[in-house]
Enzyme design. Structure first.
Site, mmCIF file in Angstrom:
data_model
loop_
_atom_site.group_PDB
_atom_site.id
_atom_site.type_symbol
_atom_site.label_atom_id
_atom_site.label_comp_id
_atom_site.label_asym_id
_atom_site.label_seq_id
_atom_site.Cartn_x
_atom_site.Cartn_y
_atom_site.Cartn_z
ATOM 1 N N GLU A 278 24.631 -7.354 55.118
ATOM 2 C CA GLU A 278 24.989 -5.990 54.753
ATOM 3 C C GLU A 278 24.357 -4.968 55.706
ATOM 4 O OE1 GLU A 278 25.084 -5.642 50.567
ATOM 5 O OE2 GLU A 278 25.376 -3.490 50.571
ATOM 6 N N GLU A 281 26.263 -5.150 58.764
ATOM 7 C CA GLU A 281 27.557 -4.493 58.585
ATOM 8 C C GLU A 281 27.399 -2.976 58.674
ATOM 9 O OE1 GLU A 281 29.386 -5.340 54.806
ATOM 10 O OE2 GLU A 281 31.278 -4.369 55.347
ATOM 11 N N CYS A 298 27.200 -5.621 45.411
ATOM 12 C CA CYS A 298 26.512 -6.666 44.641
ATOM 13 C C CYS A 298 26.866 -6.644 43.168
ATOM 14 C CB CYS A 298 25.004 -6.503 44.720
ATOM 15 S SG CYS A 298 24.426 -6.153 46.347
ATOM 16 N N SER A 318 31.306 -2.685 51.044
ATOM 17 C CA SER A 318 30.835 -3.747 51.933
ATOM 18 C C SER A 318 31.629 -5.020 51.625
ATOM 19 C CB SER A 318 29.347 -3.993 51.675
ATOM 20 O OG SER A 318 28.992 -5.255 52.179
ATOM 21 N N LYS A 357 29.031 -10.795 35.839
ATOM 22 C CA LYS A 357 28.895 -11.915 36.777
ATOM 23 C C LYS A 357 29.748 -13.102 36.343
ATOM 24 C CE LYS A 357 26.076 -10.377 39.932
ATOM 25 N NZ LYS A 357 26.497 -10.296 41.334
ATOM 26 N N GLU A 360 32.963 -12.219 37.738
ATOM 27 C CA GLU A 360 32.932 -12.354 39.198
ATOM 28 C C GLU A 360 33.097 -13.819 39.607
ATOM 29 O OE1 GLU A 360 30.081 -10.430 42.473
ATOM 30 O OE2 GLU A 360 29.120 -12.111 41.473
ATOM 31 N N GLU A 365 39.594 -15.087 44.670
ATOM 32 C CA GLU A 365 39.329 -14.973 46.113
ATOM 33 C C GLU A 365 37.939 -15.467 46.475
ATOM 34 O OE1 GLU A 365 40.031 -12.640 44.019
ATOM 35 O OE2 GLU A 365 38.879 -10.813 44.302
ATOM 36 N N CYS A 502 19.888 -3.849 37.377
ATOM 37 C CA CYS A 502 19.995 -5.132 36.666
ATOM 38 C C CYS A 502 18.912 -5.315 35.600
ATOM 39 C CB CYS A 502 19.918 -6.284 37.644
ATOM 40 S SG CYS A 502 20.987 -6.060 39.062
#
Lengths: 573, 157
Positions: A278, A281, A298, A318, A357, A360, A365, A502
């Site tokens: 990251e 990036e 994230c 990102s 999560k 996710e 993908e 979190c």
């Protein structure tokens, strides 16, 4: 300040505050089922009623401001009788299946029934019949257990700016539901689980994957690997009566081994990996004029939020996978290759502070060759359940270290657990990548703390960057709208879905108040303060994986394994 | 005159949430019901979530979320009809049509609506199908009425 009289005692009150706040500060406990600190009172549940001299009826203390000289009785026979009646009426349309309920022994309604001495069924009537909505991979809704306090609706709308649910129908047919009363899976729900955190009963809960994990642990063919997110070690202890914020890292690792996991890895390692990608990036985007501001990726609730509400900002996200997914990906590639294990035999579990999560992990993908990188996601609460089920005593366990090579982390990776932490970690590495030098002071104070929007500017060499760290998606909305209006000069934005990050995620131990969350946050900062390795790029196992396997950040192999893409979602918003 | 959804929204420029109910009423009058597409567009116009709009709309009996059937049955549940046993008639209708009040049968032919009073108390219990009134309806009678309409459906008249 002035004084009011509470139960024949003088109590200091602040002008303008609600009676309930005064009572709380004075240590007078008045129950409530609908109160959300910091939000406008709704006065829905009437549990907090008190008697005030000169006012004929009972008054909801959450929604009535203090006045000088006020005389209040909080536990008069009348107030107690009213509260008890409310609980009895709620129970008259409640399934009463506490023994089978996930919130057994951890339920506000159950607690109040006990505290108020409800011992007989005084009201009987028709029980409402509802279907359980288990359509979502993350959150299960059981409207039969709902007491219509409205907290989930308000947190979804006022804190998260999502508004996936609302009160629907009227009178005795009222319930909480999505638009057109459809499944949560096709609604605008972002799976953050903040509704579960505020729910006083078992009407909302995470979808449990305990069974899948237990089956894998009992399958001799399976090589079961577990990773735990940076915030878990500072919250799990609360489930076992330890004081909030206590770090149980070593004990938790030992407990996970006793549960039968073959390898115990630390998601903070893949957080370091995320930072390598990251920060690179970010540097790349700055140097090539790529879409800026770059936004972190994230937090899966945030990702879905952008995909459905702000698709115009998808190019700003990102492309880095989240640490959970990066860990999952390197376990089933690099690790399986070096250990000679068939990835099809690996069962990869993650312990997350997060319900999103779970969603996710199922994103198509993020699978490779039809195989998911993560096979099951458990919340902190589910891990605590498994530990209790196995009768493990955390208080009598010798701490153990995590497994190599994905058990070593820098403290930058650990900071991912708190709002502002990803940004702090990224700046530390971006500074090194751009200037070749370490920051003299790696701590960025302006990005710390529980404020919903934190902004600052940093100088990296002769480059100045505008930074913002946001938590709670209602705040993200404000910031995005300001950016759209051209009001902000910001190059890098960190967004965490849950307020505070979190540490206050939708999968964390319940009944946390602001002090609990502060304690969790403080411990993460202490871990960073006392750490020897504080930058992701200085993690020696990170260097090793790039040398042996990935090559360089953003290059072909890392791109294939560690990056992903997003797509616009058409949901009823 | 026929208005499209956009025409209706244009009639309410800069509208805020307090215009929600009038807009819902106009849209339903024009389109016969509140479709998902309409609710979504109204939400965008008023900056309200669809769940909020659905919440408001389900609070009131007047809004429906499925198109009207070719034959629209209104059943009166006012006081006089209730005393004369309209609740059994409603039960029968729901059971026979396999839909709840406010819904439309899967084939889109028959829809059912509960209304509070039709002002025809002397005929209680009363139902109306596309404006045609049926007086003194009982559970048995309503089955026969339904049968005749089902025949109309199959004969496509």
């Amino acid at each position: 300040m002035f004084t009011i009289e509470v139960n024949n005692r003088e109590v200091e009150a602040k002008p303008g505050e609600m009676i309930l706040d005064t009572l709380k500060r004075a240590g007078v406990k008045v129950p409530t089922l609908c109160h959300l600190p910091g939000l406008f009172p709704s006065g829905a549940c009437r549990m907090c009623v008190v008697e005030i001299d000169g006012i004929p009826g009972l008054t909801p203390s959450c929604a009535y401001p203090v006045r000088e000289g006020m005389k209040i009785k909080t536990h008069s026979p009348r107030a107690i009788r009213a509260r008890k009646t409310i609980v009895e009426l709620l129970l008259s349309d409640h399934p009463d299946d506490c023994l089978y309920c996930v919130r057994n022994k951890n339920c506000d309604l159950q607690d109040l029934a006990e505290e108020l001495g409800v011992r007989e069924r005084r009201y009987t009537g028709a029980k409402s019949q509802y279907n359980i909505d288990s359509s979502s991979p993350a959150i299960i809704r059981d409207p039969a257990k709902c007491i219509l306090c409205g907290k989930c609706v308000r947190v979804c709308e006022e804190i998260q700016g999502v508004s996936a649910i609302d009160f629907i129908n009227r009178g005795s047919r009222s319930q909480i539901g999505t638009a057109f009363d459809e499944g949560l899976n096709i609604s605008s729900c972002i799976k953050c689980g903040q509704c579960i955190v505020v729910c006083p009963t078992g009407a909302l809960r995470e979808k449990s994957y305990i069974k899948e994990v237990m089956n894998a642990l009992n399958d001799p063919e399976k090589f079961v690997v577990v990773q735990h997110a940076p915030s878990i070690s500072v919250t799990l202890g609360e489930e076992f009566g330890l004081k909030p914020g206590q770090d149980v890292m070593g004990i938790m690792t030992a407990a996970l081994r006793r549960l039968g996991f073959d390898r115990v890895f630390d998601t903070a390692f893949s957080a370091d990996l995320t930072i390598m990608e990251e920060a690179s990036e970010l540097v790349h985007r700055i140097q090539t004029g790529g879409p800026l501001p770059m936004m972190t990726s994230c937090s899966p609730g945030w990702i879905k939020f952008v995909e459905q509400f702000y698709p115009e900002f998808i190019p700003n996200l990102s492309t880095c996978k989240s640490p959970q997914q990066m860990m999952g990906a390197i376990i089933k590639t690099y690790y399986s290759e070096t250990q000679g294990i068939d990835p099809a035999n690996i069962f990869s579990v993650s312990i997350m502070p997060c319900t999103a999560k779970k969603f996710e992990a199922e994103r198509p993908e993020l699978a490779r060759n039809g195989m998911a990188d993560i096979d099951a996601v458990l919340t902190t609460r589910e891990l605590a359940r498994i530990i209790r089920m196995r009768g493990l005593d955390l208080n009598n366990m010798t701490p153990e270290g995590a497994d190599t090579p994905f058990g070593e982390r820098s403290s930058a990776g650990k900071l991912f657990g708190v709002s502002g932490g990803v940004m702090e970690a990224a700046v530390r590495s971006a500074h090194y990548f751009l200037t070749g030098k370490e920051l003299t002071n790696p701590k960025i104070q302006e990005l710390r703390g529980l404020d919903g929007i934190k902004e600052t500017r940093v100088k990296i060499g002769d480059l100045e960057l505008g930074l913002a760290a946001v938590s709670g998606l209602g705040n993200a909305r404000k910031l995005l709208d300001d950016i759209k209006a051209g009001k902000k000069d910001i190059q890098f934005i960190e967004v965490m879905t849950c307020p505070g990050g979190c540490i206050a995620g939708g999968g964390q131990p319940l009944s946390a108040n602001i002090e609990t969350i502060m304690a969790r946050m403080k411990m993460l900062y202490e871990i960073d303060r006392d750490a020897t390795v504080t930058e992701s790029h200085n993690n020696k196992y990170i260097k090793k994986i790039y040398k042996e396997f990935l090559g360089e950040p953003l290059k072909e192999k890392s791109h294939e394994i560690l990056h992903t893409h997003y797509h616009k979602r058409d949901v009823l918003m | 005159m026929n208005y499209t959804l956009d025409d209706i929204l244009q009639k309410h420029p800069h509208a805020k949430r307090d215009s929600l109910i009038p807009i819902l009423q106009e849209v339903q009058e024009q389109e016969g019901y509140l479709s998902k597409e309409a609710v979504k567009k109204i939400g965008e116009h008023l900056n309200l979530s669809t769940s909020k709009i659905y919440g408001v709309a389900t609070f009131y009996n007047q809004f429906r979320f499925e198109p009207l059937g070719k034959y629209h049955i209104q059943i009166c549940r006012g006081t006089a009809c209730h005393v004369k046993g309209s609740s059994k008639v409603l039960d029968t209708l729901q059971r026979e049509l396999k839909i709840e009040a406010g819904k439309t049968t899967k084939d889109g032919e028959i829809s059912l609506e509960v209304v509070a009073c039709m002002g025809a108390c002397g005929l209680a219990p009363v139902i109306s199908i596309n404006g045609e009134f049926f007086a003194g309806v009982t559970a048995d009678k309503v089955k026969k009425i339904l049968k005749s309409y089902r025949r109309k459906v199959t004969e496509n008249v």
